[in-house]
Motif scaffolding. Structure first.
Motif, PDB file in Angstrom:
ATOM      1  N   ALA A  22      -1.082 -36.660 -14.060  1.00  0.00           N
ATOM      2  CA  ALA A  22      -1.835 -35.803 -15.357  1.00  0.00           C
ATOM      3  C   ALA A  22      -0.635 -35.147 -16.050  1.00  0.00           C
ATOM      4  CB  ALA A  22      -2.972 -34.813 -14.615  1.00  0.00           C
ATOM      5  N   ARG A  23       0.014 -34.672 -15.203  1.00  0.00           N
ATOM      6  CA  ARG A  23       1.200 -33.851 -15.816  1.00  0.00           C
ATOM      7  C   ARG A  23       2.086 -34.646 -17.008  1.00  0.00           C
ATOM      8  NH1 ARG A  23       1.946 -28.746 -13.245  1.00  0.00           N
ATOM      9  NH2 ARG A  23      -0.389 -27.959 -13.402  1.00  0.00           N
ATOM     10  N   LYS A  24       2.496 -35.938 -16.428  1.00  0.00           N
ATOM     11  CA  LYS A  24       3.178 -36.901 -17.323  1.00  0.00           C
ATOM     12  C   LYS A  24       2.284 -37.193 -18.532  1.00  0.00           C
ATOM     13  CE  LYS A  24       5.433 -41.246 -16.806  1.00  0.00           C
ATOM     14  NZ  LYS A  24       5.854 -42.627 -16.213  1.00  0.00           N
ATOM     15  N   VAL A  25       1.044 -37.341 -18.489  1.00  0.00           N
ATOM     16  CA  VAL A  25       0.177 -37.620 -19.619  1.00  0.00           C
ATOM     17  C   VAL A  25       0.242 -36.448 -20.563  1.00  0.00           C
ATOM     18  CG1 VAL A  25      -2.143 -38.143 -20.490  1.00  0.00           C
ATOM     19  CG2 VAL A  25      -1.381 -39.217 -18.482  1.00  0.00           C
ATOM     20  N   GLU A  26       0.246 -35.326 -20.086  1.00  0.00           N
ATOM     21  CA  GLU A  26       0.111 -34.039 -20.735  1.00  0.00           C
ATOM     22  C   GLU A  26       1.570 -33.975 -21.655  1.00  0.00           C
ATOM     23  OE1 GLU A  26      -2.656 -30.676 -18.744  1.00  0.00           O
ATOM     24  OE2 GLU A  26      -0.684 -30.593 -18.928  1.00  0.00           O
ATOM     25  N   ARG A  27       2.727 -34.347 -21.031  1.00  0.00           N
ATOM     26  CA  ARG A  27       3.704 -34.349 -21.531  1.00  0.00           C
ATOM     27  C   ARG A  27       4.092 -35.361 -22.679  1.00  0.00           C
ATOM     28  NH1 ARG A  27       8.368 -32.500 -19.102  1.00  0.00           N
ATOM     29  NH2 ARG A  27       9.408 -32.846 -20.860  1.00  0.00           N
ATOM     30  N   ALA A  28       3.278 -36.593 -22.639  1.00  0.00           N
ATOM     31  CA  ALA A  28       3.397 -37.488 -23.522  1.00  0.00           C
ATOM     32  C   ALA A  28       2.811 -37.308 -24.823  1.00  0.00           C
ATOM     33  CB  ALA A  28       2.801 -38.749 -22.889  1.00  0.00           C
ATOM     34  N   LEU A  29       1.567 -36.214 -24.561  1.00  0.00           N
ATOM     35  CA  LEU A  29       0.794 -35.913 -25.753  1.00  0.00           C
ATOM     36  C   LEU A  29       1.153 -34.411 -25.991  1.00  0.00           C
ATOM     37  CD1 LEU A  29      -2.676 -37.158 -24.263  1.00  0.00           C
ATOM     38  CD2 LEU A  29      -1.151 -38.203 -26.108  1.00  0.00           C
ATOM     39  N   ALA A  30       2.257 -33.857 -25.591  1.00  0.00           N
ATOM     40  CA  ALA A  30       2.551 -32.442 -25.926  1.00  0.00           C
ATOM     41  C   ALA A  30       2.608 -32.069 -27.136  1.00  0.00           C
ATOM     42  CB  ALA A  30       3.826 -32.063 -25.310  1.00  0.00           C
ATOM     43  N   ALA A  31       3.127 -33.058 -28.255  1.00  0.00           N
ATOM     44  CA  ALA A  31       2.801 -32.686 -29.745  1.00  0.00           C
ATOM     45  C   ALA A  31       1.836 -32.502 -30.371  1.00  0.00           C
ATOM     46  CB  ALA A  31       4.222 -33.766 -30.293  1.00  0.00           C
ATOM     47  N   LEU A  32       0.844 -32.973 -29.825  1.00  0.00           N
ATOM     48  CA  LEU A  32      -0.620 -32.935 -30.321  1.00  0.00           C
ATOM     49  C   LEU A  32      -1.256 -31.431 -29.886  1.00  0.00           C
ATOM     50  CD1 LEU A  32      -1.823 -36.432 -29.816  1.00  0.00           C
ATOM     51  CD2 LEU A  32      -0.470 -35.382 -32.027  1.00  0.00           C
ATOM     52  N   PRO A  33      -1.788 -30.894 -30.730  1.00  0.00           N
ATOM     53  CA  PRO A  33      -2.502 -29.489 -30.427  1.00  0.00           C
ATOM     54  C   PRO A  33      -3.742 -29.730 -29.761  1.00  0.00           C
ATOM     55  CG  PRO A  33      -2.954 -30.004 -32.711  1.00  0.00           C
ATOM     56  CD  PRO A  33      -2.032 -31.367 -32.286  1.00  0.00           C
ATOM     57  N   LEU A  34      -3.738 -30.392 -28.501  1.00  0.00           N
ATOM     58  CA  LEU A  34      -4.972 -30.778 -27.673  1.00  0.00           C
ATOM     59  C   LEU A  34      -4.933 -29.647 -26.538  1.00  0.00           C
ATOM     60  CD1 LEU A  34      -4.787 -34.521 -27.531  1.00  0.00           C
ATOM     61  CD2 LEU A  34      -6.021 -32.979 -29.201  1.00  0.00           C
ATOM     62  N   GLY A  35      -3.902 -29.233 -25.872  1.00  0.00           N
ATOM     63  CA  GLY A  35      -3.935 -28.544 -24.550  1.00  0.00           C
ATOM     64  C   GLY A  35      -4.440 -27.074 -24.890  1.00  0.00           C
ATOM     65  N   ALA A  36      -4.886 -26.464 -23.863  1.00  0.00           N
ATOM     66  CA  ALA A  36      -5.294 -25.155 -23.963  1.00  0.00           C
ATOM     67  C   ALA A  36      -4.440 -24.125 -24.273  1.00  0.00           C
ATOM     68  CB  ALA A  36      -6.067 -24.873 -22.683  1.00  0.00           C
ATOM     69  N   GLN A  37      -3.286 -24.252 -23.892  1.00  0.00           N
ATOM     70  CA  GLN A  37      -2.375 -23.284 -24.362  1.00  0.00           C
ATOM     71  C   GLN A  37      -0.973 -24.096 -24.682  1.00  0.00           C
ATOM     72  OE1 GLN A  37      -1.554 -20.867 -20.910  1.00  0.00           O
ATOM     73  NE2 GLN A  37      -3.460 -19.940 -21.270  1.00  0.00           N
ATOM     74  N   TYR A  38      -0.076 -23.470 -25.232  1.00  0.00           N
ATOM     75  CA  TYR A  38       1.272 -24.160 -25.661  1.00  0.00           C
ATOM     76  C   TYR A  38       2.388 -23.080 -25.496  1.00  0.00           C
ATOM     77  CZ  TYR A  38       1.295 -20.582 -29.686  1.00  0.00           C
ATOM     78  OH  TYR A  38       1.411 -19.685 -30.478  1.00  0.00           O
ATOM     79  N   ALA A  39       3.598 -23.704 -25.255  1.00  0.00           N
ATOM     80  CA  ALA A  39       4.944 -23.134 -24.975  1.00  0.00           C
ATOM     81  C   ALA A  39       5.716 -23.343 -26.255  1.00  0.00           C
ATOM     82  CB  ALA A  39       5.331 -23.506 -23.899  1.00  0.00           C
ATOM     83  N   CYS A  40       6.405 -22.229 -26.927  1.00  0.00           N
ATOM     84  CA  CYS A  40       7.135 -22.101 -27.740  1.00  0.00           C
ATOM     85  C   CYS A  40       8.426 -21.576 -27.504  1.00  0.00           C
ATOM     86  CB  CYS A  40       6.703 -21.380 -29.338  1.00  0.00           C
ATOM     87  SG  CYS A  40       7.625 -21.787 -30.674  1.00  0.00           S
ATOM     88  N   VAL A  41       9.276 -22.608 -27.308  1.00  0.00           N
ATOM     89  CA  VAL A  41      10.826 -22.236 -27.031  1.00  0.00           C
ATOM     90  C   VAL A  41      11.860 -22.179 -27.945  1.00  0.00           C
ATOM     91  CG1 VAL A  41      12.402 -23.250 -25.124  1.00  0.00           C
ATOM     92  CG2 VAL A  41       9.989 -23.375 -24.855  1.00  0.00           C
ATOM     93  N   ALA A  42      12.988 -21.360 -27.693  1.00  0.00           N
ATOM     94  CA  ALA A  42      13.889 -21.203 -28.815  1.00  0.00           C
ATOM     95  C   ALA A  42      15.194 -20.698 -27.890  1.00  0.00           C
ATOM     96  CB  ALA A  42      13.309 -20.090 -29.859  1.00  0.00           C
ATOM     97  N   TYR A  43      16.384 -20.742 -28.708  1.00  0.00           N
ATOM     98  CA  TYR A  43      17.713 -20.462 -27.836  1.00  0.00           C
ATOM     99  C   TYR A  43      18.097 -19.226 -29.006  1.00  0.00           C
ATOM    100  CZ  TYR A  43      17.828 -24.720 -25.320  1.00  0.00           C
ATOM    101  OH  TYR A  43      17.382 -25.631 -24.575  1.00  0.00           O
ATOM    102  N   ALA A  44      18.852 -18.188 -28.280  1.00  0.00           N
ATOM    103  CA  ALA A  44      19.251 -17.215 -28.979  1.00  0.00           C
ATOM    104  C   ALA A  44      20.862 -17.346 -29.425  1.00  0.00           C
ATOM    105  CB  ALA A  44      19.221 -15.937 -27.663  1.00  0.00           C
TER     106      ALA A  44
END
Length: 230
Positions: free
Chosen positions: A208-230
């Motif tokens: 299930a987590r693998k499927v989520e990672r494959a679809l991560a670019a689509l705004p489907l999941g209940a939450q999202y993570a935005c990551v950036a480098y300083a």
């Protein structure tokens, strides 16, 4: 804001459970998913590069509900919040974590003190006029090359919207999507900004987590993570 969250320091878990009961999932499921994501960030950014020590900061940690799921993920974990009552409970429940009150617009830490700074479902409680300062403060306390991670509700997910409407301490929440989060990161002078959606499937199984990672670019999941480098 501190008084508002002080009143929930003993009932926080029950309130959250009540707001998501319609999903059939427990709060622990969501906490574990966030912890897995943060652990993956540490592995990708630091452990594979052979960095010996990772110091992390949880901005807006509340009662520290996420911290048991992060035990052993970092060499040092700190948490800060505007609610002193919530911090008192967090300290009782998580004696291995250091906690500090954040009563002003700046974080109570020296510049460049952390390798990772994250805020889990916090920004939507911050007044939008203070969002940029929030991101800039995360940037300030990170060392050069450090990682910032914002975990937020996906405003395009109808079940997430329902949970927010059912949650009493989210009544004044202002949800922000990945584009706004990325824009704030850019204004705060972060780089290499990326986003991923998660919590799409009601399962923690590896497939299930693998499927989520494959679809991560689509705004489907209940939450999202935005990551950036300083």
């Amino acid at each position: 804001m501190s008084e508002h969250f002080d009143s929930y320091n003993t009932s926080y878990r029950d309130v959250v459970e009540g707001s998501i009961r319609f999903s059939g999932l427990q709060h622990d499921f969501f906490l574990a998913a966030k912890a897995d994501l943060l652990r993956r960030l540490v592995v990708e950014r630091y452990l594979r590069a052979g960095r010996a020590e990772v110091r992390a900061l949880d901005v807006g940690c509340g009662i520290g509900a996420l911290h048991p799921y992060l035990e052993g993920a970092f060499d040092r974990l700190e948490g800060c919040d505007v609610s002193r009552d919530s911090l008192a409970r967090a300290a009782r429940d998580n004696p291995h974590v250091g906690y500090s009150a954040c009563t002003h617009g700046s974080l109570p830490y020296e510049s460049g003190a952390f390798d990772l700074a994250f805020a889990s479902c916090v920004v939507h409680h911050v007044p939008p006029t203070s969002w940029l300062n929030f991101f800039r403060e995360m940037r300030r306390v990170l060392r050069r090359g450090g990682v910032a991670c914002i975990i937020e509700h996906n405003p395009y997910n109808p079940l997430t919207r329902m949970a927010v409407l059912r949650c009493p301490f989210d009544k004044d929440a202002v949800l922000l999507g990945t584009r706004k989060a990325a824009s704030l990161f850019r204004e705060a002078e972060f780089r290499n900004i990326r986003s991923e959606h998660f919590l799409l499937l009601p399962s923690a199984r590896p497939f299930a987590r693998k499927v989520e990672r494959a679809l991560a670019a689509l705004p489907l999941g209940a939450q999202y993570a935005c990551v950036a480098y300083a």
